[in-house]
Design a protein around this motif. Structure first.
Motif, PDB file in Angstrom:
ATOM      1  N   PRO A 137      38.842  80.736  73.157  1.00 28.20           N
ATOM      2  CA  PRO A 137      37.965  81.234  74.205  1.00 28.20           C
ATOM      3  C   PRO A 137      37.835  80.168  75.288  1.00 28.20           C
ATOM      4  N   GLY A 147      34.350  96.275  72.183  1.00 25.10           N
ATOM      5  CA  GLY A 147      34.331  95.155  73.105  1.00 25.10           C
ATOM      6  C   GLY A 147      34.961  95.609  74.407  1.00 25.10           C
ATOM      7  N   LYS A 148      35.338  94.660  75.236  1.00 25.80           N
ATOM      8  CA  LYS A 148      35.969  95.007  76.503  1.00 25.80           C
ATOM      9  C   LYS A 148      37.140  94.079  76.796  1.00 25.80           C
ATOM     10  N   GLN A 199      37.344  94.641  81.479  1.00 27.59           N
ATOM     11  CA  GLN A 199      36.203  95.503  81.787  1.00 27.59           C
ATOM     12  C   GLN A 199      36.329  96.919  81.228  1.00 27.59           C
ATOM     13  N   SER A 249      39.894  89.353  81.607  1.00 21.48           N
ATOM     14  CA  SER A 249      38.671  89.048  80.855  1.00 21.48           C
ATOM     15  C   SER A 249      38.753  89.638  79.467  1.00 21.48           C
ATOM     16  N   PHE A 250      37.978  89.031  78.547  1.00 19.09           N
ATOM     17  CA  PHE A 250      37.906  89.495  77.166  1.00 19.09           C
ATOM     18  C   PHE A 250      36.460  89.300  76.728  1.00 19.09           C
ATOM     19  N   GLU A 251      35.794  90.395  76.286  1.00 21.73           N
ATOM     20  CA  GLU A 251      34.355  90.333  76.018  1.00 21.73           C
ATOM     21  C   GLU A 251      34.001  90.895  74.645  1.00 21.73           C
ATOM     22  N   ARG A 256      32.161  85.955  76.535  1.00 23.98           N
ATOM     23  CA  ARG A 256      33.115  86.435  77.539  1.00 23.98           C
ATOM     24  C   ARG A 256      34.054  85.299  77.928  1.00 23.98           C
ATOM     25  N   SER A 257      35.349  85.587  77.893  1.00 23.45           N
ATOM     26  CA  SER A 257      36.349  84.628  78.341  1.00 23.45           C
ATOM     27  C   SER A 257      37.028  85.179  79.588  1.00 23.45           C
ATOM     28  N   ASN A 258      37.152  84.342  80.598  1.00 19.00           N
ATOM     29  CA  ASN A 258      37.848  84.719  81.820  1.00 19.00           C
ATOM     30  C   ASN A 258      39.254  84.139  81.813  1.00 19.00           C
ATOM     31  N   TYR A 262      37.062  83.479  68.128  1.00 15.98           N
ATOM     32  CA  TYR A 262      36.015  84.095  68.962  1.00 15.98           C
ATOM     33  C   TYR A 262      34.743  84.356  68.157  1.00 15.98           C
TER      34      TYR A 262
END
Length: 326
Positions: free
Chosen positions: A22, A66-67, A70, A121-123, A128-130, A154
């Motif tokens: 992350p 999750g996302k 987005q 992104s990963f949420e 949240r990781s950009n 994560y």
């Protein structure tokens, strides 16, 4: 689901293993406090996020929403995997740029190649990781019913509570604490072993039929599974007549892995004792002396609430049958 990393190109694999973490954690503190025994006056232990889970697929394993970029994504809750992976179909649907295979992962079904991608992104809840570097996993023994496998890199960026009775997971964070508090509900605890620099999964020692074995918690394993070598050391072999009902398991890799059933007399984790339980016996990924000898799976988690306390380097546990009713 056990996934172990082995690089094809040593330098590239090591470099990517460093990158596949992350990269940016955006964690807002909220006011929901876990009931804990505070050690210091200013010490706070916050519940940052509560995420509902459900059991999905033929094996009824835990998934949550999750996302990725987005967009909602179904994610497999997998503390048995050291790393987080995106499935090829999800990568295609999201139009992610995916590199050529650069390394491999070892799992229940043998070896699977993996390629690097980098979503915007990963949420997962408050995590949240950009622009993270993530692997796309290119081979499984079944058609995935999820878009990503979320591993220890994560899930254990914060303290993780797993409660299969309430069908939820919670992320916690300690603030202004030098001695980490433990939850009021716990009845037992075990200390994590020294962390392996190449493996984010916390290991700890438990007692099985009077012998110590190295263990991990694998939320994506349907059954608690003892390695063939550990089983042999305990006298559990085909010749002894203590193995029965040979079947096959699938997972990472395209092969089928043979599994047997056996009944263990007693499994002890701290003060918790699990007696006369039927578990699985089979090949586990990893062959060095630090590899897990047993994985505690969904069958164990259906009876026990746990908290990975990363600050105190402990696993806290309680049996559901011993917990007070609200």
């Amino acid at each position: 689901m056990k996934i172990q990393s082995h690089s094809i190109v040593d330098f590239l694999g090591s470099f990517l293993s460093y990158l596949i973490k992350p990269t940016t954690l955006v964690i807002p503190l909220v006011s929901l406090s876990l009931q804990v025994k505070a050690i210091e006056v200013n010490c706070e232990y916050k519940n940052l996020s509560t995420i509902p889970i459900k059991f999905s697929g033929n094996s009824l394993l835990p998934t949550f929403e999750g996302k990725i970029n987005q967009k909602l994504a179904t994610m497999l809750l997998d503390t048995g995997s050291g790393l987080t992976y995106i499935m090829p179909a999800a990568a295609a649907d999201l139009n992610l740029r995916v590199g050529n295979p650069s390394s491999v992962a070892h799992g229940v079904g043998g070896v699977a190649s993996r390629s690097v991608t980098r979503p915007d992104s990963f949420e997962i809840g408050v995590i949240r990781s950009n622009r993270p570097y993530l692997f796309v996993l290119n081979g499984m023994g079944f058609t995935p019913y999820f878009d990503a496998i979320v591993g220890a890199d994560y899930l254990l960026a914060l303290d993780l509570e797993v409660d299969f009775q309430s069908m939820q997971i919670k992320f916690h964070k300690a603030k202004d604490c030098t001695t980490y508090p433990k939850p009021d509900w716990t009845t037992s605890e075990v200390v994590f072993l020294e962390m392996d620099k190449d493996d984010d999964r916390p290991q700890f020692m438990i007692n099985v039929n009077g012998k110590l074995v190295r263990a991990i918690v694998d939320t994506a394993a349907r059954y608690t599974t003892l390695s063939l070598k550990a089983a042999e050391n305990l006298g559990i072999t085909e010749a002894s007549g203590r193995l029965s009902n040979s079947k096959f398991a699938v997972g990472v890799g395209m092969e089928k892995s043979q599994r047997w059933k056996t009944t263990i007399d007693q499994l002890e984790i701290g003060d918790i004792i699990w007696r006369n339980k039927e578990i699985s016996v089979g090949r586990l990924a990893g062959s060095n002396e630090k590899a897990p000898e047993i994985i505690l799976g969904k069958d164990f988690l259906l009876e026990h609430r746990i908290l990975f306390s990363m600050g105190s380097r402990r696993l806290y546990l309680a049996s559901f049958k011993n917990e007070p009713k609200d």
